[in-house]
Design a protein around this motif. Structure first.
Motif, PDB file in Angstrom:
ATOM      1  N   ALA A  45       7.300  -5.528   4.919  1.00  0.00           N
ATOM      2  CA  ALA A  45       7.217  -4.071   4.949  1.00  0.00           C
ATOM      3  C   ALA A  45       6.404  -3.544   3.770  1.00  0.00           C
ATOM      4  O   ALA A  45       5.504  -2.716   3.936  1.00  0.00           O
ATOM      5  N   VAL A  46       6.703  -4.041   2.564  1.00  0.00           N
ATOM      6  CA  VAL A  46       5.993  -3.576   1.368  1.00  0.00           C
ATOM      7  C   VAL A  46       4.537  -4.039   1.383  1.00  0.00           C
ATOM      8  O   VAL A  46       3.624  -3.287   1.039  1.00  0.00           O
ATOM      9  N   ARG A  47       4.321  -5.270   1.793  1.00  0.00           N
ATOM     10  CA  ARG A  47       2.954  -5.796   1.852  1.00  0.00           C
ATOM     11  C   ARG A  47       2.111  -5.044   2.874  1.00  0.00           C
ATOM     12  O   ARG A  47       0.972  -4.644   2.597  1.00  0.00           O
ATOM     13  N   GLU A  48       2.659  -4.830   4.065  1.00  0.00           N
ATOM     14  CA  GLU A  48       1.892  -4.189   5.134  1.00  0.00           C
ATOM     15  C   GLU A  48       1.540  -2.732   4.806  1.00  0.00           C
ATOM     16  O   GLU A  48       0.440  -2.273   5.112  1.00  0.00           O
ATOM     17  N   VAL A  49       2.458  -2.010   4.176  1.00  0.00           N
ATOM     18  CA  VAL A  49       2.140  -0.611   3.869  1.00  0.00           C
ATOM     19  C   VAL A  49       1.057  -0.527   2.801  1.00  0.00           C
ATOM     20  O   VAL A  49       0.242   0.410   2.788  1.00  0.00           O
ATOM     21  N   PHE A  50       0.993  -1.531   1.919  1.00  0.00           N
ATOM     22  CA  PHE A  50      -0.108  -1.572   0.951  1.00  0.00           C
ATOM     23  C   PHE A  50      -1.417  -1.944   1.634  1.00  0.00           C
ATOM     24  O   PHE A  50      -2.460  -1.322   1.405  1.00  0.00           O
ATOM     25  N   GLU A  51      -1.371  -2.957   2.501  1.00  0.00           N
ATOM     26  CA  GLU A  51      -2.584  -3.387   3.188  1.00  0.00           C
ATOM     27  C   GLU A  51      -3.173  -2.281   4.068  1.00  0.00           C
ATOM     28  O   GLU A  51      -4.392  -2.111   4.135  1.00  0.00           O
ATOM     29  N   GLU A  52      -2.313  -1.535   4.751  1.00  0.00           N
ATOM     30  CA  GLU A  52      -2.799  -0.602   5.773  1.00  0.00           C
ATOM     31  C   GLU A  52      -2.904   0.848   5.315  1.00  0.00           C
ATOM     32  O   GLU A  52      -3.541   1.653   6.001  1.00  0.00           O
ATOM     33  N   SER A  53      -2.299   1.189   4.186  1.00  0.00           N
ATOM     34  CA  SER A  53      -2.406   2.574   3.716  1.00  0.00           C
ATOM     35  C   SER A  53      -2.805   2.682   2.254  1.00  0.00           C
ATOM     36  O   SER A  53      -3.074   3.776   1.766  1.00  0.00           O
ATOM     37  N   GLY A  54      -2.810   1.544   1.525  1.00  0.00           N
ATOM     38  CA  GLY A  54      -3.135   1.584   0.110  1.00  0.00           C
ATOM     39  C   GLY A  54      -2.017   2.111  -0.756  1.00  0.00           C
ATOM     40  O   GLY A  54      -2.244   2.477  -1.915  1.00  0.00           O
ATOM     41  N   VAL A  55      -0.787   2.137  -0.233  1.00  0.00           N
ATOM     42  CA  VAL A  55       0.382   2.609  -0.986  1.00  0.00           C
ATOM     43  C   VAL A  55       1.224   1.398  -1.381  1.00  0.00           C
ATOM     44  O   VAL A  55       1.537   0.545  -0.541  1.00  0.00           O
ATOM     45  N   LEU A  56       1.593   1.331  -2.657  1.00  0.00           N
ATOM     46  CA  LEU A  56       2.295   0.160  -3.180  1.00  0.00           C
ATOM     47  C   LEU A  56       3.691   0.532  -3.671  1.00  0.00           C
ATOM     48  O   LEU A  56       3.851   1.302  -4.629  1.00  0.00           O
ATOM     49  N   LEU A  57       4.708  -0.026  -3.027  1.00  0.00           N
ATOM     50  CA  LEU A  57       6.103   0.224  -3.385  1.00  0.00           C
ATOM     51  C   LEU A  57       6.560  -0.834  -4.383  1.00  0.00           C
ATOM     52  O   LEU A  57       7.347  -1.726  -4.077  1.00  0.00           O
ATOM     53  N   ALA A  58       6.034  -0.726  -5.583  1.00  0.00           N
ATOM     54  CA  ALA A  58       6.331  -1.695  -6.637  1.00  0.00           C
ATOM     55  C   ALA A  58       6.179  -1.008  -7.983  1.00  0.00           C
ATOM     56  O   ALA A  58       5.550   0.044  -8.099  1.00  0.00           O
ATOM     57  N   GLY A  59       6.771  -1.604  -9.013  1.00  0.00           N
ATOM     58  CA  GLY A  59       6.683  -1.030 -10.350  1.00  0.00           C
ATOM     59  C   GLY A  59       6.822  -2.090 -11.420  1.00  0.00           C
ATOM     60  O   GLY A  59       7.093  -3.264 -11.124  1.00  0.00           O
ATOM     61  N   ALA A  60       6.665  -1.673 -12.672  1.00  0.00           N
ATOM     62  CA  ALA A  60       6.785  -2.611 -13.784  1.00  0.00           C
ATOM     63  C   ALA A  60       8.214  -3.091 -13.976  1.00  0.00           C
ATOM     64  O   ALA A  60       8.457  -4.163 -14.524  1.00  0.00           O
ATOM     65  N   ASP A  61       9.177  -2.291 -13.518  1.00  0.00           N
ATOM     66  CA  ASP A  61      10.580  -2.666 -13.601  1.00  0.00           C
ATOM     67  C   ASP A  61      11.340  -1.921 -12.511  1.00  0.00           C
ATOM     68  O   ASP A  61      10.743  -1.233 -11.679  1.00  0.00           O
ATOM     69  N   ALA A 102      -7.934  -9.172  -0.353  1.00  0.00           N
ATOM     70  CA  ALA A 102      -7.550 -10.581  -0.437  1.00  0.00           C
ATOM     71  C   ALA A 102      -6.216 -10.825   0.270  1.00  0.00           C
ATOM     72  O   ALA A 102      -6.013 -11.881   0.891  1.00  0.00           O
ATOM     73  N   LEU A 103      -5.316  -9.863   0.182  1.00  0.00           N
ATOM     74  CA  LEU A 103      -4.046  -9.977   0.903  1.00  0.00           C
ATOM     75  C   LEU A 103      -4.276  -9.968   2.405  1.00  0.00           C
ATOM     76  O   LEU A 103      -3.694 -10.768   3.141  1.00  0.00           O
ATOM     77  N   ILE A 104      -5.126  -9.064   2.874  1.00  0.00           N
ATOM     78  CA  ILE A 104      -5.414  -8.979   4.305  1.00  0.00           C
ATOM     79  C   ILE A 104      -6.019 -10.278   4.810  1.00  0.00           C
ATOM     80  O   ILE A 104      -5.685 -10.767   5.899  1.00  0.00           O
ATOM     81  N   ALA A 105      -6.904 -10.856   4.020  1.00  0.00           N
ATOM     82  CA  ALA A 105      -7.575 -12.105   4.406  1.00  0.00           C
ATOM     83  C   ALA A 105      -6.670 -13.320   4.231  1.00  0.00           C
ATOM     84  O   ALA A 105      -7.066 -14.448   4.560  1.00  0.00           O
ATOM     85  N   ARG A 106      -5.460 -13.115   3.713  1.00  0.00           N
ATOM     86  CA  ARG A 106      -4.509 -14.182   3.418  1.00  0.00           C
ATOM     87  C   ARG A 106      -5.063 -15.170   2.406  1.00  0.00           C
ATOM     88  O   ARG A 106      -4.714 -16.349   2.409  1.00  0.00           O
ATOM     89  N   GLU A 107      -5.940 -14.683   1.532  1.00  0.00           N
ATOM     90  CA  GLU A 107      -6.452 -15.481   0.428  1.00  0.00           C
ATOM     91  C   GLU A 107      -5.524 -15.391  -0.786  1.00  0.00           C
ATOM     92  O   GLU A 107      -5.664 -16.155  -1.737  1.00  0.00           O
ATOM     93  N   LEU A 108      -4.607 -14.462  -0.731  1.00  0.00           N
ATOM     94  CA  LEU A 108      -3.691 -14.193  -1.838  1.00  0.00           C
ATOM     95  C   LEU A 108      -2.314 -13.908  -1.265  1.00  0.00           C
ATOM     96  O   LEU A 108      -2.171 -13.135  -0.320  1.00  0.00           O
ATOM     97  N   GLY A 109      -1.308 -14.565  -1.823  1.00  0.00           N
ATOM     98  CA  GLY A 109       0.066 -14.305  -1.405  1.00  0.00           C
ATOM     99  C   GLY A 109       0.601 -13.057  -2.078  1.00  0.00           C
ATOM    100  O   GLY A 109       0.215 -12.717  -3.203  1.00  0.00           O
ATOM    101  N   PHE A 110       1.533 -12.373  -1.423  1.00  0.00           N
ATOM    102  CA  PHE A 110       2.039 -11.119  -1.964  1.00  0.00           C
ATOM    103  C   PHE A 110       2.812 -11.330  -3.256  1.00  0.00           C
ATOM    104  O   PHE A 110       2.688 -10.552  -4.207  1.00  0.00           O
ATOM    105  N   ALA A 111       3.618 -12.386  -3.308  1.00  0.00           N
ATOM    106  CA  ALA A 111       4.373 -12.671  -4.533  1.00  0.00           C
ATOM    107  C   ALA A 111       3.418 -12.954  -5.696  1.00  0.00           C
ATOM    108  O   ALA A 111       3.642 -12.506  -6.826  1.00  0.00           O
TER     109      ALA A 111
END
Length: 257
Positions: free
Chosen positions: A102-118, A137-146
């Motif tokens: 869910a978090v990865r896809e919303v970043f890939e498809e809308s450019g919104v990132l549900l993450a923070g420094a803490d 790179a995430l979309i291309a699966r060249e980079l893992g989300f973690a």
């Protein structure tokens, strides 16, 4: 029972499937995010006409679970994977993968990132070139989300997701998904972007506007917007988010023609 009129092509697919006696394909696990902002608006994107599933339909950001969503545990904030497993009635690794997707896809498809420094912060504007390079790179699966989160010193903010519902694609569809729907508020300082790829148009609109027939969409999208529209005059986004804990997001809705 709620009834929706199927688009002509989908109705024909349903008739062909019923007459064929074919075995329905197994649904693929997926996540989708209903991104919300004030005044009460939801974000939709229109899938390009060449897509094999939901072509030319307006949808919420979302997509299938990547195997790496389950294989690698990112730094995490909010309810634990075990708590998510109980809420979604899934095995812990599967629940973790659904939330990560869910978090990865919303970043890939809308450019919104549900993450923070803490656990108490959310990253600000993520529309710069470095973020864009990582998104591609995430979309291309060249980079893992973690790995992406770790590189940027971020934790996944699972508490920013409110589980809402679960829909399973009808059997007549050649591509089927078992999709968990989440609500999420657009973080302060972030903006959605027309990021292209699978979409050729994006729009912010009120749930009532989105559900009144002006946009072509599948029943799960329309039904979700109709549900949210009920909160328009009774507290808006805050009321919808407050109602989410009382819902059963693991109870699968299985539409039939």
């Amino acid at each position: 029972m709620v009834e929706f009129k199927l688009p002509p092509r989908m109705a024909e697919m349903a008739r062909e499937f019923a007459a064929s006696g074919r075995q329905a394909p197994e649904p693929r696990l997926a996540s989708t995010v209903v991104l919300l902002r004030e005044p009460f608006e939801a974000y939709l994107l229109r899938r390009v006409a060449t897509m094999a599933f939901a072509a030319s339909m307006y949808v919420f950001p979302g997509g299938g679970v990547d195997p790496r969503d389950a294989a690698v545990l990112p730094d995490w904030a909010g309810p634990s994977p075990a708590q998510w497993a109980a809420r979604l009635r899934l095995e812990e690794s599967v629940a973790r993968s659904v939330v990560c997707a869910a978090v990865r896809e919303v970043f890939e498809e809308s450019g919104v990132l549900l993450a923070g420094a803490d656990a108490d912060t959310v990253v600000g504007d993520v529309s710069g070139p470095d973020w864009e390079e990582a998104r591609l790179a995430l979309i291309a699966r060249e980079l893992g989300f973690a790995e992406f989160l770790s590189r940027n010193g971020l934790v996944l903010r699972s508490d920013l997701l409110a589980p809402w519902s679960r829909w399973v694609t009808p059997e007549f569809e050649p591509r089927r998904f078992d999709t968990y729907f989440f609500l999420a508020l657009l973080p302060e300082g972030q903006v959605t972007r027309d990021v292209g790829g699978e979409a050729d148009a994006t729009v912010w609109c009120s749930p009532a506007e989105a559900a009144d027939g002006r946009y072509t969409m599948l029943p799960p999208t329309r039904h979700t917007l109709l549900e949210l529209a009920e909160f328009s005059a009774a507290g808006g986004i805050a009321a919808a988010l407050a109602a989410a804990p009382d819902r059963d997001p693991a109870d699968a809705i299985r539409p039939t023609p």
